[in-house]
Write a protein that holds these residues in place. Structure first.
Motif, PDB file in Angstrom:
ATOM      1  N   VAL A  58      10.528   3.416  15.135  1.00 10.49           N
ATOM      2  CA  VAL A  58      10.753   2.973  13.759  1.00 10.49           C
ATOM      3  C   VAL A  58      12.226   2.585  13.653  1.00 10.49           C
ATOM      4  O   VAL A  58      13.102   3.373  14.007  1.00 10.49           O
ATOM      5  N   SER A  59      12.483   1.359  13.202  1.00 11.19           N
ATOM      6  CA  SER A  59      13.875   0.884  13.138  1.00 11.19           C
ATOM      7  C   SER A  59      14.661   1.698  12.116  1.00 11.19           C
ATOM      8  O   SER A  59      14.078   2.333  11.227  1.00 11.19           O
ATOM      9  N   SER A  60      15.965   1.637  12.233  1.00 10.11           N
ATOM     10  CA  SER A  60      16.828   2.414  11.342  1.00 10.11           C
ATOM     11  C   SER A  60      16.659   1.960   9.888  1.00 10.11           C
ATOM     12  O   SER A  60      16.658   2.772   8.966  1.00 10.11           O
ATOM     13  N   VAL A  61      16.472   0.653   9.676  1.00 10.16           N
ATOM     14  CA  VAL A  61      16.294   0.154   8.309  1.00 10.16           C
ATOM     15  C   VAL A  61      14.979   0.696   7.727  1.00 10.16           C
ATOM     16  O   VAL A  61      14.918   1.152   6.581  1.00 10.16           O
ATOM     17  N   LYS A  62      13.929   0.693   8.545  1.00  9.25           N
ATOM     18  CA  LYS A  62      12.633   1.183   8.057  1.00  9.25           C
ATOM     19  C   LYS A  62      12.702   2.681   7.729  1.00  9.25           C
ATOM     20  O   LYS A  62      12.084   3.148   6.790  1.00  9.25           O
ATOM     21  N   LYS A  63      13.476   3.425   8.521  1.00 12.64           N
ATOM     22  CA  LYS A  63      13.624   4.866   8.242  1.00 12.64           C
ATOM     23  C   LYS A  63      14.312   5.072   6.903  1.00 12.64           C
ATOM     24  O   LYS A  63      13.949   5.942   6.127  1.00 12.64           O
ATOM     25  N   TRP A  64      15.320   4.244   6.641  1.00 12.22           N
ATOM     26  CA  TRP A  64      16.027   4.349   5.355  1.00 12.22           C
ATOM     27  C   TRP A  64      15.044   4.067   4.222  1.00 12.22           C
ATOM     28  O   TRP A  64      14.978   4.812   3.238  1.00 12.22           O
ATOM     29  N   ILE A  65      14.247   3.001   4.412  1.00 10.04           N
ATOM     30  CA  ILE A  65      13.286   2.639   3.363  1.00 10.04           C
ATOM     31  C   ILE A  65      12.257   3.765   3.171  1.00 10.04           C
ATOM     32  O   ILE A  65      11.932   4.138   2.046  1.00 10.04           O
ATOM     33  N   ALA A  66      11.807   4.342   4.280  1.00 11.55           N
ATOM     34  CA  ALA A  66      10.800   5.411   4.198  1.00 11.55           C
ATOM     35  C   ALA A  66      11.281   6.584   3.344  1.00 11.55           C
ATOM     36  O   ALA A  66      10.497   7.246   2.677  1.00 11.55           O
ATOM     37  N   HIS A  67      12.584   6.831   3.364  1.00 12.96           N
ATOM     38  CA  HIS A  67      13.116   7.970   2.610  1.00 12.96           C
ATOM     39  C   HIS A  67      13.690   7.554   1.250  1.00 12.96           C
ATOM     40  O   HIS A  67      14.357   8.345   0.600  1.00 12.96           O
ATOM     41  N   SER A  68      13.444   6.303   0.865  1.00 16.60           N
ATOM     42  CA  SER A  68      14.026   5.811  -0.394  1.00 16.60           C
ATOM     43  C   SER A  68      13.027   5.788  -1.538  1.00 16.60           C
ATOM     44  O   SER A  68      13.293   5.188  -2.574  1.00 16.60           O
ATOM     45  N   GLU A  69      11.897   6.414  -1.334  1.00 18.34           N
ATOM     46  CA  GLU A  69      10.838   6.355  -2.344  1.00 18.34           C
ATOM     47  C   GLU A  69      11.334   6.775  -3.736  1.00 18.34           C
ATOM     48  O   GLU A  69      10.941   6.200  -4.751  1.00 18.34           O
ATOM     49  N   GLY A  70      12.199   7.765  -3.747  1.00 17.45           N
ATOM     50  CA  GLY A  70      12.715   8.272  -5.022  1.00 17.45           C
ATOM     51  C   GLY A  70      13.476   7.223  -5.824  1.00 17.45           C
ATOM     52  O   GLY A  70      13.703   7.391  -7.014  1.00 17.45           O
ATOM     53  N   PHE A  71      13.872   6.140  -5.157  1.00 16.43           N
ATOM     54  CA  PHE A  71      14.639   5.105  -5.869  1.00 16.43           C
ATOM     55  C   PHE A  71      13.770   3.921  -6.265  1.00 16.43           C
ATOM     56  O   PHE A  71      14.279   2.908  -6.758  1.00 16.43           O
ATOM     57  N   ALA A  72      12.455   4.027  -6.030  1.00 18.87           N
ATOM     58  CA  ALA A  72      11.571   2.881  -6.306  1.00 18.87           C
ATOM     59  C   ALA A  72      11.641   2.494  -7.777  1.00 18.87           C
ATOM     60  O   ALA A  72      11.603   3.343  -8.664  1.00 18.87           O
ATOM     61  N   LYS A  73      11.747   1.185  -8.007  1.00 16.71           N
ATOM     62  CA  LYS A  73      11.899   0.681  -9.383  1.00 16.71           C
ATOM     63  C   LYS A  73      10.600   0.080  -9.912  1.00 16.71           C
ATOM     64  O   LYS A  73      10.539  -0.294 -11.083  1.00 16.71           O
ATOM     65  N   GLY A  74       9.621  -0.093  -9.024  1.00 14.22           N
ATOM     66  CA  GLY A  74       8.383  -0.711  -9.505  1.00 14.22           C
ATOM     67  C   GLY A  74       7.272  -0.597  -8.483  1.00 14.22           C
ATOM     68  O   GLY A  74       7.458   0.007  -7.409  1.00 14.22           O
ATOM     69  N   GLU A  75       6.125  -1.175  -8.835  1.00 11.67           N
ATOM     70  CA  GLU A  75       4.963  -1.125  -7.944  1.00 11.67           C
ATOM     71  C   GLU A  75       4.363  -2.509  -7.780  1.00 11.67           C
ATOM     72  O   GLU A  75       4.261  -3.259  -8.754  1.00 11.67           O
ATOM     73  N   ILE A  76       3.971  -2.796  -6.558  1.00 13.24           N
ATOM     74  CA  ILE A  76       3.287  -4.061  -6.291  1.00 13.24           C
ATOM     75  C   ILE A  76       1.879  -3.728  -5.806  1.00 13.24           C
ATOM     76  O   ILE A  76       1.717  -3.031  -4.791  1.00 13.24           O
ATOM     77  N   TYR A  77       0.879  -4.166  -6.550  1.00 11.72           N
ATOM     78  CA  TYR A  77      -0.520  -3.908  -6.177  1.00 11.72           C
ATOM     79  C   TYR A  77      -1.027  -5.067  -5.336  1.00 11.72           C
ATOM     80  O   TYR A  77      -0.738  -6.229  -5.630  1.00 11.72           O
ATOM     81  N   ILE A  78      -1.786  -4.723  -4.295  1.00 12.96           N
ATOM     82  CA  ILE A  78      -2.265  -5.795  -3.410  1.00 12.96           C
ATOM     83  C   ILE A  78      -3.783  -5.703  -3.233  1.00 12.96           C
ATOM     84  O   ILE A  78      -4.379  -4.632  -3.425  1.00 12.96           O
ATOM     85  N   ASN A  79      -4.394  -6.819  -2.849  1.00 14.21           N
ATOM     86  CA  ASN A  79      -5.859  -6.840  -2.696  1.00 14.21           C
ATOM     87  C   ASN A  79      -6.285  -6.213  -1.362  1.00 14.21           C
ATOM     88  O   ASN A  79      -5.455  -5.889  -0.510  1.00 14.21           O
ATOM     89  N   LYS A  80      -7.605  -6.083  -1.214  1.00 17.42           N
ATOM     90  CA  LYS A  80      -8.173  -5.388  -0.061  1.00 17.42           C
ATOM     91  C   LYS A  80      -7.770  -6.054   1.262  1.00 17.42           C
ATOM     92  O   LYS A  80      -7.404  -5.389   2.232  1.00 17.42           O
ATOM     93  N   CYS A  81      -7.830  -7.376   1.239  1.00 18.34           N
ATOM     94  CA  CYS A  81      -7.535  -8.137   2.450  1.00 18.34           C
ATOM     95  C   CYS A  81      -6.083  -7.887   2.894  1.00 18.34           C
ATOM     96  O   CYS A  81      -5.819  -7.623   4.078  1.00 18.34           O
ATOM     97  N   ALA A  82      -5.165  -7.918   1.937  1.00 19.66           N
ATOM     98  CA  ALA A  82      -3.752  -7.670   2.264  1.00 19.66           C
ATOM     99  C   ALA A  82      -3.550  -6.223   2.724  1.00 19.66           C
ATOM    100  O   ALA A  82      -2.794  -5.957   3.665  1.00 19.66           O
ATOM    101  N   SER A  83      -4.266  -5.268   2.087  1.00 18.82           N
ATOM    102  CA  SER A  83      -4.160  -3.853   2.501  1.00 18.82           C
ATOM    103  C   SER A  83      -4.573  -3.698   3.958  1.00 18.82           C
ATOM    104  O   SER A  83      -3.874  -3.055   4.749  1.00 18.82           O
ATOM    105  N   GLU A  84      -5.706  -4.318   4.289  1.00 19.86           N
ATOM    106  CA  GLU A  84      -6.204  -4.178   5.667  1.00 19.86           C
ATOM    107  C   GLU A  84      -5.219  -4.771   6.668  1.00 19.86           C
ATOM    108  O   GLU A  84      -4.969  -4.210   7.724  1.00 19.86           O
TER     109      GLU A  84
END
Ligand code: GLU
Length: 364
Positions: free
Chosen positions: A266-292
């Protein structure tokens, strides 16, 4: 003597319950034994970053307040007094070995932007390069409410990911995660947890420790997350003699819980993002195809065509949660557009991704 280990970096988190006696006072004998072991590990080539709780507990016994304080003020007062005492002991104990330690007090905000995050990392790197042991604690005196970490377990997970360590050792006052109530004689310590296969939610005791803020639930959540980033996590008993040395030299002789690290880079940037959940400002909902597609094995960015709904007000480069149609969180990412623009782009083809793969962390 520790078997020679080269090029290993570990983060050791010591909980308040390890460092305090039954009467709530600081257990300097225990601190001393742990510092002896850390110094020995360092001599064998292991780089150690220490995350130590204990400030609030250490401060409590120092002062009798005139009037009853509210929870926030008492935490601020006790930690301000106790942190001095705690670090003073660490300084003396390391100094006895002619070894140098340094203090870093962190708030959650210090990890909120990539720049702040890299500043912290640079500080710890330069300390390690100069053979100084970083001792990190939350800056309890100024971090209150939403600026607080859930506990130091959360902070230690962040530090382990940030410092690219191979192992995170969480020392508590029990032997690990039990398959029942730890005080019941039938319960046993779960030796190994494979986060992809084992679901042990039912075993986790929700009771909290008396001296610190954390409990087994947060330890478990953090351990899972960190193991998924490819870092081995150990939960062990910091009150056991020689625990750190035994974990390295003769792990078969002691009880502890090990989270098997997921074999992925896992790259260093992705690790930072993984631990940044507490700073999330919004949510993006995606369809089934994109989820898969995102949950599959290919390196895929999130395109506007897969988005169904945008919730919240965010700016370009803000952290957002990625949600499936049924409201399950799939991951976290850094958005290339603000929320207004993202809404305009919903369903559009041939435009730049809303979240580029490099800035996307999928939880699977
Ligand atoms: N930072 C707090 C202290 O040093 C402890 C937080 C926790 O319990 O995890 O007292």
């Amino acid at each position: 003597m520790v078997t020679k280990k080269k090029n290993i970096r570990i983060v050791v988190k010591i909980g308040s319950n390890v460092l305090t006696r039954k009467d709530g006072t600081l257990d300097v004998t225990r601190m001393s034994a742990l510092v002896d072991q850390i110094v020995e590990l360092k001599k064998s080539g292991v780089e150690v970053v220490l995350v130590s709780s204990g400030a609030v507990a250490a401060g409590k016994s120092e002062i009798k307040t005139q009037s009853k304080l509210d929870i926030i003020s008492s935490r601020q007062l006790y930690s301000a007094i106790g942190q001095v005492k705690l670090i003073n002991h660490y300084y003396t104990l390391f100094h006895q070995h002619k070894s140098v330690c340094g203090q870093i007090l962190a708030t959650k905000e210090d990890f909120s932007t990539r720049r702040h995050y890299l500043n912290q990392r640079n500080c710890m790197e330069v300390m390690l390069d100069n053979n100084v042991t970083p001792i990190i604690n939350e800056n309890d005196a100024i971090s209150v409410n939403e600026l607080m970490f859930t506990d130091n377990d959360e902070l230690s997970g962040l530090v382990a990911a940030m410092m690219n360590s191979q192992q995170l050792i969480i020392l508590s006052n029990i032997n690990g995660i039990y398959n029942g109530n730890p005080s019941s004689p039938e319960s046993e310590v779960i030796k190994e947890i494979d986060t992809h296969k084992d679901c042990i939610d039912d075993y986790i005791q929700t009771s909290k420790s008396s001296a610190g803020r954390g409990g087994m639930q947060t330890k478990y959540n953090i351990a899972r997350k960190v193991a998924e980033e490819g870092i081995e996590v150990i939960i062990a008993n910091g009150k056991k003699e020689n625990i750190l040395i035994d974990l390295i030299n003769s792990p078969q002789s002691i009880e502890f819980t090990r989270f098997i690290p997921v074999n992925k880079k896992v790259s260093s940037v992705k690790k930072w993002i993984a631990h940044s959940e507490g700073f999330a400002k919004g949510e993006i909902y995606i369809n089934k195809c994109a989820s898969e597609a995102l949950l599959g094995d290919k390196a895929i960015s999130l395109l506007p065509i897969g988005i169904t709904k945008v919730v919240g007000d965010f700016e370009e480069d803000d952290i957002v949660r990625i949600m499936s149609e049924d409201g399950t969180q799939l991951g976290i990412g850094k958005s290339s557009y603000n929320s207004e623009k993202t809404i305009q782009l919903i369903g559009k083809k041939k435009v730049k991704p809303v979240i580029h793969y490099d800035y996307l962390y999928i939880e699977k």
